[in-house]
Design a protein around this motif. Structure first.
Motif, PDB file in Angstrom:
ATOM      1  N   HIS A 112      61.237  68.314 101.354  1.00 46.58           N
ATOM      2  CA  HIS A 112      61.050  69.017 102.621  1.00 46.58           C
ATOM      3  C   HIS A 112      62.170  70.049 102.826  1.00 46.58           C
ATOM      4  O   HIS A 112      63.013  69.938 103.726  1.00 46.58           O
ATOM      5  CB  HIS A 112      60.981  68.033 103.791  1.00 46.58           C
ATOM      6  CG  HIS A 112      59.732  67.200 103.784  1.00 46.58           C
ATOM      7  ND1 HIS A 112      58.543  67.649 104.320  1.00 46.58           N
ATOM      8  CD2 HIS A 112      59.479  65.974 103.267  1.00 46.58           C
ATOM      9  CE1 HIS A 112      57.610  66.719 104.142  1.00 46.58           C
ATOM     10  NE2 HIS A 112      58.142  65.697 103.503  1.00 46.58           N
ATOM     11  N   VAL A 113      62.161  71.048 101.955  1.00 49.80           N
ATOM     12  CA  VAL A 113      63.185  72.097 101.953  1.00 49.80           C
ATOM     13  C   VAL A 113      62.531  73.459 102.119  1.00 49.80           C
ATOM     14  O   VAL A 113      61.510  73.749 101.493  1.00 49.80           O
ATOM     15  CB  VAL A 113      64.021  72.052 100.658  1.00 49.80           C
ATOM     16  CG1 VAL A 113      64.969  73.252 100.590  1.00 49.80           C
ATOM     17  CG2 VAL A 113      64.807  70.751 100.572  1.00 49.80           C
ATOM     18  N   GLN A 114      63.120  74.303 102.969  1.00 56.05           N
ATOM     19  CA  GLN A 114      62.656  75.671 103.176  1.00 56.05           C
ATOM     20  C   GLN A 114      63.732  76.635 102.683  1.00 56.05           C
ATOM     21  O   GLN A 114      64.897  76.508 103.068  1.00 56.05           O
ATOM     22  CB  GLN A 114      62.404  75.946 104.651  1.00 56.05           C
ATOM     23  CG  GLN A 114      61.517  74.933 105.347  1.00 56.05           C
ATOM     24  CD  GLN A 114      61.540  75.129 106.849  1.00 56.05           C
ATOM     25  OE1 GLN A 114      61.322  76.221 107.349  1.00 56.05           O
ATOM     26  NE2 GLN A 114      61.818  74.052 107.577  1.00 56.05           N
ATOM     27  N   ILE A 115      63.331  77.589 101.852  1.00 49.94           N
ATOM     28  CA  ILE A 115      64.244  78.629 101.385  1.00 49.94           C
ATOM     29  C   ILE A 115      63.603  79.952 101.761  1.00 49.94           C
ATOM     30  O   ILE A 115      62.670  80.413 101.105  1.00 49.94           O
ATOM     31  CB  ILE A 115      64.508  78.507  99.874  1.00 49.94           C
ATOM     32  CG1 ILE A 115      65.042  77.104  99.555  1.00 49.94           C
ATOM     33  CG2 ILE A 115      65.484  79.576  99.412  1.00 49.94           C
ATOM     34  CD1 ILE A 115      65.307  76.841  98.093  1.00 49.94           C
ATOM     35  N   ASN A 116      64.074  80.545 102.861  1.00 55.94           N
ATOM     36  CA  ASN A 116      63.420  81.703 103.464  1.00 55.94           C
ATOM     37  C   ASN A 116      64.309  82.948 103.399  1.00 55.94           C
ATOM     38  O   ASN A 116      65.483  82.898 103.776  1.00 55.94           O
ATOM     39  CB  ASN A 116      63.080  81.429 104.933  1.00 55.94           C
ATOM     40  CG  ASN A 116      62.111  80.270 105.104  1.00 55.94           C
ATOM     41  OD1 ASN A 116      61.239  80.055 104.264  1.00 55.94           O
ATOM     42  ND2 ASN A 116      62.270  79.516 106.177  1.00 55.94           N
ATOM     43  N   ALA A 117      63.723  84.051 102.930  1.00 60.41           N
ATOM     44  CA  ALA A 117      64.396  85.358 102.939  1.00 60.41           C
ATOM     45  C   ALA A 117      65.780  85.287 102.300  1.00 60.41           C
ATOM     46  O   ALA A 117      66.766  85.823 102.821  1.00 60.41           O
ATOM     47  CB  ALA A 117      64.489  85.898 104.362  1.00 60.41           C
ATOM     48  N   CYS A 118      65.855  84.623 101.151  1.00 57.72           N
ATOM     49  CA  CYS A 118      67.127  84.464 100.460  1.00 57.72           C
ATOM     50  C   CYS A 118      67.176  85.310  99.184  1.00 57.72           C
ATOM     51  O   CYS A 118      66.148  85.569  98.557  1.00 57.72           O
ATOM     52  CB  CYS A 118      67.360  82.997 100.104  1.00 57.72           C
ATOM     53  SG  CYS A 118      67.670  81.919 101.523  1.00 57.72           S
ATOM     54  N   LEU A 119      68.390  85.713  98.805  1.00 58.95           N
ATOM     55  CA  LEU A 119      68.627  86.407  97.547  1.00 58.95           C
ATOM     56  C   LEU A 119      69.077  85.377  96.527  1.00 58.95           C
ATOM     57  O   LEU A 119      70.184  84.842  96.647  1.00 58.95           O
ATOM     58  CB  LEU A 119      69.691  87.491  97.727  1.00 58.95           C
ATOM     59  CG  LEU A 119      69.377  88.604  98.735  1.00 58.95           C
ATOM     60  CD1 LEU A 119      70.561  89.557  98.850  1.00 58.95           C
ATOM     61  CD2 LEU A 119      68.123  89.354  98.318  1.00 58.95           C
ATOM     62  N   GLY A 120      68.224  85.115  95.541  1.00 60.67           N
ATOM     63  CA  GLY A 120      68.533  84.070  94.574  1.00 60.67           C
ATOM     64  C   GLY A 120      68.473  84.533  93.132  1.00 60.67           C
ATOM     65  O   GLY A 120      68.066  83.773  92.255  1.00 60.67           O
ATOM     66  N   GLU A 121      68.891  85.766  92.884  1.00 62.25           N
ATOM     67  CA  GLU A 121      68.883  86.264  91.510  1.00 62.25           C
ATOM     68  C   GLU A 121      69.797  85.395  90.635  1.00 62.25           C
ATOM     69  O   GLU A 121      70.897  85.019  91.036  1.00 62.25           O
ATOM     70  CB  GLU A 121      69.366  87.709  91.462  1.00 62.25           C
ATOM     71  CG  GLU A 121      68.489  88.703  92.184  1.00 62.25           C
ATOM     72  CD  GLU A 121      69.105  90.081  92.173  1.00 62.25           C
ATOM     73  OE1 GLU A 121      69.080  90.718  91.107  1.00 62.25           O
ATOM     74  OE2 GLU A 121      69.622  90.505  93.223  1.00 62.25           O
ATOM     75  N   TYR A 122      69.300  85.068  89.453  1.00 58.97           N
ATOM     76  CA  TYR A 122      70.050  84.291  88.455  1.00 58.97           C
ATOM     77  C   TYR A 122      70.408  82.891  88.944  1.00 58.97           C
ATOM     78  O   TYR A 122      71.262  82.225  88.351  1.00 58.97           O
ATOM     79  CB  TYR A 122      71.320  85.035  88.017  1.00 58.97           C
ATOM     80  CG  TYR A 122      71.036  86.340  87.299  1.00 58.97           C
ATOM     81  CD1 TYR A 122      70.680  86.342  85.947  1.00 58.97           C
ATOM     82  CD2 TYR A 122      71.095  87.546  87.979  1.00 58.97           C
ATOM     83  CE1 TYR A 122      70.414  87.539  85.290  1.00 58.97           C
ATOM     84  CE2 TYR A 122      70.822  88.744  87.337  1.00 58.97           C
ATOM     85  CZ  TYR A 122      70.477  88.733  85.989  1.00 58.97           C
ATOM     86  OH  TYR A 122      70.199  89.915  85.345  1.00 58.97           O
ATOM     87  N   ALA A 123      69.799  82.430  90.012  1.00 64.19           N
ATOM     88  CA  ALA A 123      70.068  81.061  90.472  1.00 64.19           C
ATOM     89  C   ALA A 123      69.431  80.059  89.512  1.00 64.19           C
ATOM     90  O   ALA A 123      68.377  80.315  88.919  1.00 64.19           O
ATOM     91  CB  ALA A 123      69.535  80.852  91.881  1.00 64.19           C
ATOM     92  N   ASN A 124      70.068  78.920  89.372  1.00 64.96           N
ATOM     93  CA  ASN A 124      69.602  77.884  88.450  1.00 64.96           C
ATOM     94  C   ASN A 124      69.008  76.720  89.240  1.00 64.96           C
ATOM     95  O   ASN A 124      69.729  75.962  89.885  1.00 64.96           O
ATOM     96  CB  ASN A 124      70.769  77.405  87.584  1.00 64.96           C
ATOM     97  CG  ASN A 124      70.341  76.395  86.537  1.00 64.96           C
ATOM     98  OD1 ASN A 124      69.162  76.093  86.389  1.00 64.96           O
ATOM     99  ND2 ASN A 124      71.297  75.866  85.792  1.00 64.96           N
ATOM    100  N   PHE A 125      67.680  76.613  89.198  1.00 62.80           N
ATOM    101  CA  PHE A 125      66.964  75.522  89.870  1.00 62.80           C
ATOM    102  C   PHE A 125      66.357  74.550  88.854  1.00 62.80           C
ATOM    103  O   PHE A 125      65.471  73.773  89.186  1.00 62.80           O
ATOM    104  CB  PHE A 125      65.834  76.085  90.735  1.00 62.80           C
ATOM    105  CG  PHE A 125      66.278  76.950  91.884  1.00 62.80           C
ATOM    106  CD1 PHE A 125      66.629  76.383  93.101  1.00 62.80           C
ATOM    107  CD2 PHE A 125      66.346  78.328  91.757  1.00 62.80           C
ATOM    108  CE1 PHE A 125      67.034  77.179  94.171  1.00 62.80           C
ATOM    109  CE2 PHE A 125      66.733  79.137  92.820  1.00 62.80           C
ATOM    110  CZ  PHE A 125      67.088  78.555  94.024  1.00 62.80           C
TER     111      PHE A 125
END
Length: 215
Positions: A112-125
């Protein structure tokens, strides 16, 4: 339709004067606190525990919070670039308007996680488990989602250009309103089986997978 339980927060939280002081005072546990405009640099705290907290307009530079436990937490307009949250557990957490460039969320659990209008270039998920998670209007170019388990996850109006999804099934995910040019999957195309794409996206994916299209 994807249903996400938002963070459960009271109308008013006690405002913390300093993040580092709060960590020391609470023996590393942050409970029912509001952090506003904090600049935090070089903090390394394994197994950080944050429950019912908000972080607004903060900057976390060169910080590591491996194996953190976060529940009912909101990050709003924070710079979390290159932060290390690997091996963490996020439950009812929202990232809103944050910089997540190069952030490390590998081997984590998102519930139950929201990731809104974020800059996630090169992020490791990568190597993470996702249940009821929404990425909305996010820039995830060159991000890594390898070896992930997706259960009720959505990408809405996201930029997934050159993002990696090796060994991650996209079955049941609608990608039509997202940019997926250069998406990285195995040539067998198994990751894309069951995903919904537009006709134009299908043409790009066919070329990516080495399929020759002739009329």
């Amino acid at each position: 339709m994807l249903k996400i339980t938002p963070p459960k927060l009271p109308q008013v939280l006690k405002e913390a004067e300093d993040f580092t002081t709060a960590l020391a005072d609470k023996n590393g546990d942050l409970i029912e606190l509001a952090f506003q405009g904090q600049f935090v640099e070089g903090i390394s705290k394994e197994r950080l525990y944050a429950d019912v907290c908000t972080f607004t307009n903060g900057v976390f530079s060169k910080c590591s919070f491996k194996k953190a436990q976060l529940s009912d937490v909101v990050f709003r307009n924070c710079n979390l670039s290159n932060i290390d949250f690997s091996g963490s557990n996020f439950s009812r957490v929202a990232f809103i308007g944050c910089k997540l460039i190069g952030a490390n969320f590998a081997e984590s659990q998102f519930n139950h996680v929201q990731i809104n209008a974020c800059l996630g270039e090169y992020a490791n998920f990568s190597t993470s488990k996702y249940r009821n998670v929404l990425f909305n209007h996010c820039d995830l170019r060159n991000g890594a989602f390898d070896n992930c388990s997706f259960n009720d996850i959505a990408f809405e109006n996201c930029n997934l250009t050159n993002a990696e999804f090796y060994a991650t099934s996209l079955k049941g995910i609608d990608l039509r309103d997202s940019e997926i040019s250069g998406i990285r999957v195995n040539l067998s195309g198994g990751e894309l089986r069951g995903a919904t794409v537009s006709s134009l996206q299908a043409l790009d994916l066919a070329r990516l997978l080495g399929i020759i299209i002739q009329d």
